[in-house]
Design an enzyme around this catalytic site. Structure first.
Site, PDB file in Angstrom:
ATOM      1  N   GLY A 154      -8.285  -7.308   3.660  1.00  0.00           N
ATOM      2  CA  GLY A 154      -9.103  -7.056   5.115  1.00  0.00           C
ATOM      3  C   GLY A 154      -8.528  -7.823   6.371  1.00  0.00           C
ATOM      4  O   GLY A 154      -9.107  -7.917   7.411  1.00  0.00           O
ATOM      5  N   ARG A 206      -3.452   2.852   8.459  1.00  0.00           N
ATOM      6  CA  ARG A 206      -3.592   1.921   7.604  1.00  0.00           C
ATOM      7  C   ARG A 206      -2.407   0.777   7.591  1.00  0.00           C
ATOM      8  O   ARG A 206      -1.204   1.420   7.746  1.00  0.00           O
ATOM      9  CB  ARG A 206      -3.949   2.385   6.136  1.00  0.00           C
ATOM     10  N   GLY A 259      12.814 -41.096  -8.357  1.00  0.00           N
ATOM     11  CA  GLY A 259      11.512 -41.385  -8.012  1.00  0.00           C
ATOM     12  C   GLY A 259      11.326 -40.484  -6.618  1.00  0.00           C
ATOM     13  O   GLY A 259      11.821 -40.823  -5.448  1.00  0.00           O
ATOM     14  N   ARG A 306      -3.172  -1.575  -6.578  1.00  0.00           N
ATOM     15  CA  ARG A 306      -2.367  -2.477  -6.471  1.00  0.00           C
ATOM     16  C   ARG A 306      -2.722  -3.359  -7.587  1.00  0.00           C
ATOM     17  O   ARG A 306      -3.727  -3.255  -8.259  1.00  0.00           O
ATOM     18  CB  ARG A 306      -2.652  -3.125  -5.080  1.00  0.00           C
ATOM     19  N   LYS A 311       0.739  -1.298   0.015  1.00  0.00           N
ATOM     20  CA  LYS A 311      -0.047   0.057   0.137  1.00  0.00           C
ATOM     21  C   LYS A 311       0.895   1.277  -0.011  1.00  0.00           C
ATOM     22  O   LYS A 311       0.753   2.201  -0.845  1.00  0.00           O
ATOM     23  CB  LYS A 311      -0.968  -0.185   0.989  1.00  0.00           C
ATOM     24  N   HIS A 341     -15.413  -9.070   0.223  1.00  0.00           N
ATOM     25  CA  HIS A 341     -14.351  -9.936   0.738  1.00  0.00           C
ATOM     26  C   HIS A 341     -14.499 -11.272  -0.017  1.00  0.00           C
ATOM     27  O   HIS A 341     -13.718 -11.753  -0.418  1.00  0.00           O
ATOM     28  CB  HIS A 341     -14.385 -10.047   2.303  1.00  0.00           C
ATOM     29  N   MET A 354      -5.983  -6.931   8.306  1.00  0.00           N
ATOM     30  CA  MET A 354      -5.736  -5.762   9.408  1.00  0.00           C
ATOM     31  C   MET A 354      -6.503  -4.651   9.375  1.00  0.00           C
ATOM     32  O   MET A 354      -6.768  -4.211   8.079  1.00  0.00           O
ATOM     33  CB  MET A 354      -4.212  -5.602   9.444  1.00  0.00           C
ATOM     34  N   TYR A 376      13.257 -34.119 -18.754  1.00  0.00           N
ATOM     35  CA  TYR A 376      11.924 -34.184 -18.650  1.00  0.00           C
ATOM     36  C   TYR A 376      11.412 -34.289 -17.394  1.00  0.00           C
ATOM     37  O   TYR A 376      12.195 -34.604 -16.348  1.00  0.00           O
ATOM     38  CB  TYR A 376      11.187 -35.101 -19.656  1.00  0.00           C
ATOM     39  N   SER A 400      15.693 -41.871 -13.689  1.00  0.00           N
ATOM     40  CA  SER A 400      14.392 -41.225 -13.384  1.00  0.00           C
ATOM     41  C   SER A 400      14.321 -41.057 -11.964  1.00  0.00           C
ATOM     42  O   SER A 400      14.205 -42.107 -11.097  1.00  0.00           O
ATOM     43  CB  SER A 400      13.135 -42.116 -14.197  1.00  0.00           C
ATOM     44  N   ARG A 432       8.077 -49.434 -15.722  1.00  0.00           N
ATOM     45  CA  ARG A 432       8.561 -49.818 -14.552  1.00  0.00           C
ATOM     46  C   ARG A 432       8.136 -51.357 -14.183  1.00  0.00           C
ATOM     47  O   ARG A 432       7.035 -51.546 -14.281  1.00  0.00           O
ATOM     48  CB  ARG A 432       8.367 -48.843 -13.303  1.00  0.00           C
ATOM     49  N   CYS A 484       9.695 -38.758 -11.908  1.00  0.00           N
ATOM     50  CA  CYS A 484       8.482 -39.371 -12.014  1.00  0.00           C
ATOM     51  C   CYS A 484       7.544 -39.225 -11.086  1.00  0.00           C
ATOM     52  O   CYS A 484       6.523 -39.817 -10.631  1.00  0.00           O
ATOM     53  CB  CYS A 484       8.355 -40.510 -12.741  1.00  0.00           C
TER      54      CYS A 484
HETATM   55  P1  ADP Z   1      -7.783  -2.611   3.329  1.00  0.00           P
HETATM   56  O1  ADP Z   1      -6.147  -2.912   3.501  1.00  0.00           O
HETATM   57  O2  ADP Z   1      -8.564  -3.397   4.256  1.00  0.00           O
HETATM   58  O3  ADP Z   1      -8.294  -2.293   2.012  1.00  0.00           O
HETATM   59  P2  ADP Z   1      -7.420   0.462   3.610  1.00  0.00           P
HETATM   60  O4  ADP Z   1      -6.358   0.849   4.423  1.00  0.00           O
HETATM   61  O5  ADP Z   1      -7.365   0.423   2.256  1.00  0.00           O
HETATM   62  O6  ADP Z   1      -7.909  -1.194   4.135  1.00  0.00           O
HETATM   63  O7  ADP Z   1      -8.707   1.327   4.233  1.00  0.00           O
HETATM   64  C1  ADP Z   1      -9.985   0.935   4.411  1.00  0.00           C
HETATM   65  C2  ADP Z   1     -10.900   1.788   3.580  1.00  0.00           C
HETATM   66  O8  ADP Z   1     -10.827   3.148   4.130  1.00  0.00           O
HETATM   67  C3  ADP Z   1     -10.618   1.811   2.269  1.00  0.00           C
HETATM   68  O9  ADP Z   1     -11.994   2.002   1.564  1.00  0.00           O
HETATM   69  C4  ADP Z   1     -10.083   3.244   1.932  1.00  0.00           C
HETATM   70  O10 ADP Z   1     -10.163   3.821   0.879  1.00  0.00           O
HETATM   71  C5  ADP Z   1     -10.405   4.057   3.257  1.00  0.00           C
HETATM   72  N1  ADP Z   1      -9.417   4.974   3.527  1.00  0.00           N
HETATM   73  C6  ADP Z   1      -7.987   4.654   3.903  1.00  0.00           C
HETATM   74  N2  ADP Z   1      -7.691   5.795   4.362  1.00  0.00           N
HETATM   75  C7  ADP Z   1      -8.402   6.917   3.901  1.00  0.00           C
HETATM   76  C8  ADP Z   1      -8.113   8.380   3.893  1.00  0.00           C
HETATM   77  N3  ADP Z   1      -6.987   8.802   4.231  1.00  0.00           N
HETATM   78  N4  ADP Z   1      -9.196   9.061   3.595  1.00  0.00           N
HETATM   79  C9  ADP Z   1     -10.536   8.366   3.255  1.00  0.00           C
HETATM   80  N5  ADP Z   1     -10.524   7.059   3.195  1.00  0.00           N
HETATM   81  C10 ADP Z   1      -9.617   6.395   3.302  1.00  0.00           C
HETATM   82 MG    MG Z   2      -7.770  -0.873   0.798  1.00  0.00          MG
HETATM   83 MG    MG Z   3       9.090 -45.589  -5.672  1.00  0.00          MG
END
Ligand code: ADP
Ligand code: MG
Ligand code: MG
Length: 919
Positions: free
Chosen positions: A120, A111, A811, A361, A41, A483, A122, A897, A809, A663, A877
């Site tokens: 999701g 974050r 095994g 990402r 991130k 999710h 953390m 192979y 070969s 074999r 194999c």
């Molecule tokens: P995750 O890794 O679970 O995607 P994020 O860190 O991306 O968590 O954040 C969760 C939500 O909060 C996301 O929708 C993100 O866009 C939003 N968010 C994070 N930081 C900000 C920010 N500075 N302003 C507005 N929304 C934010």
């Molecule tokens: Mg996110």
């Molecule tokens: Mg054998």
């Protein structure tokens, strides 16, 4: 639990240590390449800032701090606090706001962000910096008390959940804040959060704080700095929470990586109807189609889109809602794809009409999408074919070979009114199973061998174990970016998401479907189609996939099979790239035909003993074993000869000149006899011999450790007439086929050789019989005699063995057992904890070759073998031949192979290409 170790590759510097990297607001220290240090991130936020995209300013606390945190009893490195203060001041300056300022407060999000995305896992905290004073500033500044208190209420809730630990462990328990929120809506007579006014939200803030005091016996911290450090500590702490640990184990993410923390200035999607938040993919992550794909919600913040509480709108609707923000987003879509040259997953927020980017990402995608995007991007000249091969994980090909529902059967189901609902086609494929409503039940039932469909209102990270165990996942809420959809795509699971007609009652363990009368109870069968989004009651038979129908069944015209076309294109590039040949393990003509259809270039292992279990063969085989004298045994073997010969002939004809490795008999003889009295009496009756003789023979064959007992070449050495018969069957078959003008080149392989003399004895028999058959039939054919390398002594004396063997070969199943001293059949109890809990082996050594141990023996065998016989043919194999990581090792060792099961041949071809690319 092991602590993360200091990273060897990047020692933490002693002096002038830098823990913080800024982004946005005029100065950006990081870049996309710095993922290890900044997490995905943070690195991508930096990269987007560099690209000039509108990213709210912030900073990233590096993963080194996480490493330090766990290496030093959960404490921070020196200098961190000063660096955080300085970085905060930078944001303050850039925005003209101050953290904790009652007039113009700076609010931030905190974050997490590890190197690999952990969706999701953390929790993020938004609106940090609010307290009873600063909220007033926000009210005055925005002139929008509702917005200010909505933000405050969210913050106290998130802080209470995440930092103060009020969030319940499982989704089935209720979050006390949610209960209070629902209650507030009820007493106010409204249904949506957005309908609560400022007064109600203000009350909620007070109620939430009271809840915190009551449950935790602490006051909610009003000091923004205390809030900030509480949140930072919670992110680092969450690296070791059970959900994160489970996710890492499932995905092979090392604990040592650690997470980074991102602190970023807030932008607000909840400022009214001209604000909103959304997530999007630059291409369709399910089909791979080149179209902008996403979802958004107006007047919403953060997780609202993916949480499934309100169903979002498709991205196209943003064009009407806010044409300029939409146009800018479309431009950014192009910028990001051109820059990253890949399909990207983005998060954005619109604050009063202005667009901000909050994350990007490389997007997770289904196997279908991965292949389509890779092939399309080559055609669009965005990437080359090498890159296309890197973009598709070999195991993803599995999804293309997986069955789908038969069209006729689904029509029938609709006619019978069993097609009861439709959701989003979030994870392609077809799945049938018994309904379960929570992750634990899914795991328990799956462990008992039942196919299950996990049905949830929405999924969350603690469901991951259950999702993994299920055949398919069905949710009532949430969109394509929920999710459930995200994780299913990553796991390659069948998934139907956001099926709003479902009314699920967790307590009663049942669900109803809108406009229907049926009640679906736990344990009932349902079927879901992740390609169309359809949900059916009952079981629906499946049919082979497009690729299988084109290649194996030949029941589908390739011209009418778009998925097959993409597959074929990719495999063509793979075949051009790879050096390793790919063979299949097969011992029946039909299996061989499948293997050839999937691109096998030969048979790497034909297990002759499998043939003995075929029809009509087990009788004479048992006679052979029960024979009292050599003469008697020869009589029995003579009955087996024509049967084996016919099998080999069938295989040679199908393989049409491709090499076939056969074999000689390998398993201990007792495997062919029944061990219970009834079975033994039956055998005695069938063969017309006394029961006693059968029983005694079984007893005499009893071994304490059959794996290390009388098996492999040992059988053929003590009973040479067995090898003789088998060699004769092979060569007579070869002569017959050759006579019909079909090319043939059998490779006779002697198992379990540890000493060259063993091979000498067996090879002499094979070569003598070959000469006899050529003489008798007058047909000449080429053949090889070689050996398996599957015990350490064989590997260590490979130079001597190579004087006799024309090929090796590996095994690797037995080689792993004998090298590790671990019996695979008895390893279940300790090998799983060895890998997952104690991290003794990185992976299951029976799935992926243990490179330092088994791999080292293989290297010795290759070197010694080729020292004696430079042109020596080398192959593998064992089961490992279809494992992508092991295939790479085989490439590095210079094998000729790999051989694997027919359905893994495409996977091995792609893995071989990728190995060649990496080398
Ligand atoms: P995750 O890794 O679970 O995607 P994020 O860190 O991306 O968590 O954040 C969760 C939500 O909060 C996301 O929708 C993100 O866009 C939003 N968010 C994070 N930081 C900000 C920010 N500075 N302003 C507005 N929304 C934010
Ligand atoms: Mg996110
Ligand atoms: Mg054998």
């Amino acid at each position: 639990m092991a602590r993360p170790q200091a990273k060897a590759a990047r020692p933490v510097p002693r002096r002038a240590a830098r823990w913080i990297y800024a982004f946005g607001g005029g100065r950006t220290d990081g870049r996309a390449k710095m993922k290890d240090l900044l997490g995905g991130k943070g690195a991508n936020l930096a990269e987007m800032s560099r690209l000039g995209l509108p990213v709210p300013p912030g900073f990233t606390i590096s993963t080194d701090v996480c490493t330090h945190y766990y290496a030093h009893g959960r404490s921070y490195p020196q200098g961190l606090r000063a660096q955080v203060s300085e970085a905060l001041r930078r944001i303050e300056k850039a925005l003209g706001r101050r953290f904790g300022d009652p007039a113009r407060p700076l609010l931030v999000s905190v974050r997490s962000g590890a190197r690999a995305s952990m969706p999701g896992m953390m929790d993020t905290i938004l609106n940090l910096g609010l307290n009873d004073e600063t909220v007033q500033g926000l009210v005055r500044e925005s002139g929008n008390a509702r917005f200010a208190y909505d933000s405050y209420r969210r913050f106290v809730q998130m802080y209470g959940d995440v930092v103060l630990g009020l969030k319940p462990e499982t989704k089935d328990e209720e979050d006390p804040f949610e209960v209070a929120l629902q209650e507030k809506k009820r007493t106010r007579g409204v249904t949506l959060d957005t309908e609560l006014d400022a007064q109600a939200l203000h009350e909620l803030v007070e109620e939430f704080k009271a809840l915190i005091r009551m449950r935790r016996n602490v006051a909610f911290p009003e000091d923004p700095h205390e809030q900030l450090w509480g949140a930072i500590g919670a992110v680092f702490g969450s690296w070791m929470n059970p959900r994160a640990i489970t996710y890492r184990k499932l995905n092979g993410i090392p604990e040592t990586w650690g997470t980074a923390v991102n602190v970023q200035a807030m932008v607000f999607g909840n400022m009214g109807t001209d604000s909103g938040t959304g997530v999007a993919f630059t291409r369709d992550p399910a089909s791979g189609e080149n179209r902008f794909y996403g979802e958004f919600l107006m007047n919403a913040q953060g997780e609202d889109v993916v949480a499934g509480t309100r169903t979002p709108e498709p991205i196209a609707a943003l064009e009407e809602e806010n044409p300029s923000a939409y146009a800018e987003l479309v431009k950014i879509r192009r910028t990001l794809e051109q820059h990253y040259r890949d399909m990207m997953d983005i998060e954005f927020t619109i604050q009063q009409g202005a667009l901000y980017m909050l994350q990007c990402r490389v997007g997770k995608r289904t196997a279908f999408a991965a292949i389509r995007i890779a092939v399309d991007m080559v055609r669009e000249h965005v990437i080359g074919t090498d890159e296309a091969l890197r973009r598709v994980e070999p195991d993803q090909l599995n999804q293309l070979l997986r069955p789908i529902f038969d069209l006729g059967e689904t029509k029938k189901a609709f006619a019978e009114k069993r097609g009861v609902a439709r959701g989003l086609n979030a994870g392609p494929g077809a799945a049938t199973g018994r309904v379960v409503f929570n992750a634990e039940d899914a795991m328990a039932r799956a462990a008992a061998g039942d196919p299950v469909i996990l049905v949830r209102i929405e999924t969350s990270p603690e469901d991951i174990g259950g999702m993994n165990a299920a055949q398919g996942i069905l949710t009532a809420r949430g969109g394509m970016t929920s999710h459930a959809a995200l994780v299913a795509r990553q796991m390659g699971k069948v998934c139907v998401a956001g099926c709003e007609a479902l009314m699920i009652d967790y307590r009663a363990r049942e669900m109803r479907i809108r406009d229907r009368t049926e009640v679906v109870r736990e344990g009932d069968f349902i079927s879901i189609d992740g390609t169309t989004g359809d949900v059916y009651l009952g079981q629906i038979p499946t049919t082979p996939s497009e690729v299988v129908r084109v290649l194996v069944e030949r029941s589908l015209d390739p011209g009418k099979a778009p998925v097959y076309q993409l597959y074929a294109q990719l495999m063509k590039w793979a075949d051009k790239m790879r050096r390793l040949r790919v063979r299949a393990n097969a011992d029946q003509p039909d299996q061989c035909a499948n293997a050839v259809a999937f691109g096998a270039e030969g048979v790497g292992l034909c297990r002759t003993e499998h043939m003995f279990f075929g029809e009509g063969k087990i009788g004479p085989m048992r006679e052979t074993i029960l024979a009292a004298t050599v003469a008697e045994r020869r009589v029995a073997l003579a009955k087996l000869l024509p049967l084996q010969r016919a099998d080999f002939e069938g295989i040679f004809r199908v393989m049409g000149g491709r090499p076939v490795t056969i074999r000689t008999l390998d398993p201990p003889l007792h495997e062919f006899l029944p061990h219970d009295e009834a079975g033994q009496r039956e055998v005695a009756r069938e063969l017309g011999i006394p029961y006693e003789r059968v029983r005694e023979r079984v007893e005499s064959l009893h071994e304490f450790n059959p794996m290390l007992g009388f098996r492999g070449c040992r059988l053929g050495i003590v009973h040479p007439e067995i090898t003789e018969m088998q060699a004769r069957a092979v060569f007579e078959a070869a002569a017959n086929v050759r006579r019909d003008g079909i090319a043939v080149e059998p490779e006779v392989m002697i198992p379990l050789v540890g000493h060259v003399k063993e091979l000498v004895l067996q090879a002499d028999i094979v070569r003598r019989v070959a000469a006899e058959v050529m003489h008798e039939t007058g047909v000449r054919f080429r053949y090889l005699v070689g050996t398996m390398i599957e015990v350490p002594r064989g590997a260590l004396t490979a130079d001597q063995i190579a004087r006799v063997a024309e090929f090796f070969s590996f095994g690797t199943n037995d080689l792993t057992q004998t090298t590790l001293g671990v019996s695979r059949d008895d390893a279940g109890r300790f090998l799983v904890p060895y890998v997952t809990d104690f991290e003794i082996y990185d992976r299951d050594p029976f799935q992926t070759i243990d490179e330092p141990g088994v791999g080292a023996l293989m290297r010795i065998a290759c070197e010694k073998g080729r020292a004696t016989r430079p042109k020596m043919k080398l192959g593998i194999c064992g089961e490992h031949g279809g494992d992508p990581t092991s295939v790479e090792l085989c490439h590095q060792l210079g094998l000729d192979y790999v051989s694997c099961s027919p359905f893994r041949v495409p996977i091995a071809r792609l893995a071989a290409a990728r190995a060649a690319l990496r080398a």
